[in-house]
Design an enzyme around this catalytic site. Structure first.
Site, PDB file in Angstrom:
ATOM      1  N   ASP A 180       0.849  -1.182   0.000  1.00 26.19           N
ATOM      2  CA  ASP A 180       0.000   0.000   0.000  1.00 26.19           C
ATOM      3  C   ASP A 180       0.887   1.235   0.000  1.00 26.19           C
ATOM      4  O   ASP A 180       2.028   1.189   0.483  1.00 26.19           O
ATOM      5  CB  ASP A 180      -0.919   0.014   1.228  1.00 26.19           C
ATOM      6  N   TYR A 204     -11.720   8.972 -13.406  1.00 27.40           N
ATOM      7  CA  TYR A 204     -11.839   7.636 -12.822  1.00 27.40           C
ATOM      8  C   TYR A 204     -12.463   6.659 -13.806  1.00 27.40           C
ATOM      9  O   TYR A 204     -11.943   5.562 -14.047  1.00 27.40           O
ATOM     10  CB  TYR A 204     -12.673   7.700 -11.543  1.00 27.40           C
TER      11      TYR A 204
END
Length: 252
Positions: free
Chosen positions: A37, A153
């Site tokens: 991450d 997006y």
């Protein structure tokens, strides 16, 4: 089930939500998981460890080519050859074609599309050499139809869908299956930028009105679909966009 016994799996964007749920599912079925991450995923690792999951933390910005190459080397040295790659890292930034900042557009594509390509380039050679492997990319129903105020997006997730198809076309004969999942509404904080100023009651009414299931999915339901696509149960499945949306797109 123990479909991933002895396997090493990499999950990006693993510090929360779908990524953490996927690490939990793959780990529960026997995989050793490299959890990556952009923020330190130690807290997620602790939650997974409490459930008996063998997961290892890595900090990684998937849009950084050198960082991805270094990460692949570390995972190989630490855990061994990677059998499963789940490209889940992503960002969601709002805006229309007239309002989105070019910086936000580029950041969206650098993480959601470039990052996927860089991760595939880092781990595909080993899978091809062994003649076996599975990659699951996390796209979105937003990559299949338009959603207002999400031009960057949605465009990026449409690219993920078609990139998945192309990767499958190029590498399935080498023994690597490559698919993507297209989640609809998922009960995580990922959609928060889109819901700024919207009440929880408004969201519930929107879900009830548009989603035949009448609810958002739990991240574990997306993780179950990812696990299927990554497993040998899907041995003849490659290049698909697997929609997991409670009937949302069917009702459009």
């Amino acid at each position: 089930m123990s479909r991933f016994e002895g396997n090493v799996a990499v999950v990006t964007g693993g510090g929360h939500g779908i990524g953490e749920a996927t690490a939990r599912r793959l780990g529960a079925e026997g995989a050793t998981v490299a959890l990556a991450d952009v923020k330190d995923p130690t807290a997620a690792i602790a939650r997974l460890a409490a459930d008996g999951i063998d997961a290892h933390p890595y900090v990684l910005d998937v849009s950084d080519e050198q960082a991805v190459d270094d990460f692949a080397g570390r995972v190989g040295a630490d855990l061994g050859p990677v059998d499963v790659l789940v490209n889940n890292a992503g960002v969601l930034l709002t805006g229309t074609a007239l309002t989105v900042a070019l910086e936000d557009w580029r950041r969206t594509f650098s993480v959601n599309v470039d990052g996927l390509l860089l991760m595939a380039r880092a781990f595909l050679p080993g899978m091809i050499e062994r003649g076996d492997g599975a990659i699951v990319n996390v796209a979105s129903t937003g990559g299949l139809y338009g959603v207002g105020n999400l031009v960057a997006y949605n465009a990026s997730k449409g690219a993920v869908v078609n990139l998945t198809r192309n990767l499958s076309t190029d590498f399935m004969r080498a023994g690597v299956r490559i698919n993507c999942v297209c989640p609809g509404w998922v009960q995580t904080g990922f959609n928060d930028p889109l819901l700024e100023g919207v009440t929880e009651e408004d969201v519930e009414q929107l879900i009830d009105r548009t989603v035949p299931a009448g609810r958002q999915s739990d991240p574990s339901e997306i993780a179950a679909a990812i696990a299927f696509l990554a497993s040998n149960d899907a041995s003849y499945v490659s290049g698909i966009a697997f929609v997991v949306d409670g009937g949302l797109t069917a009702a459009l």
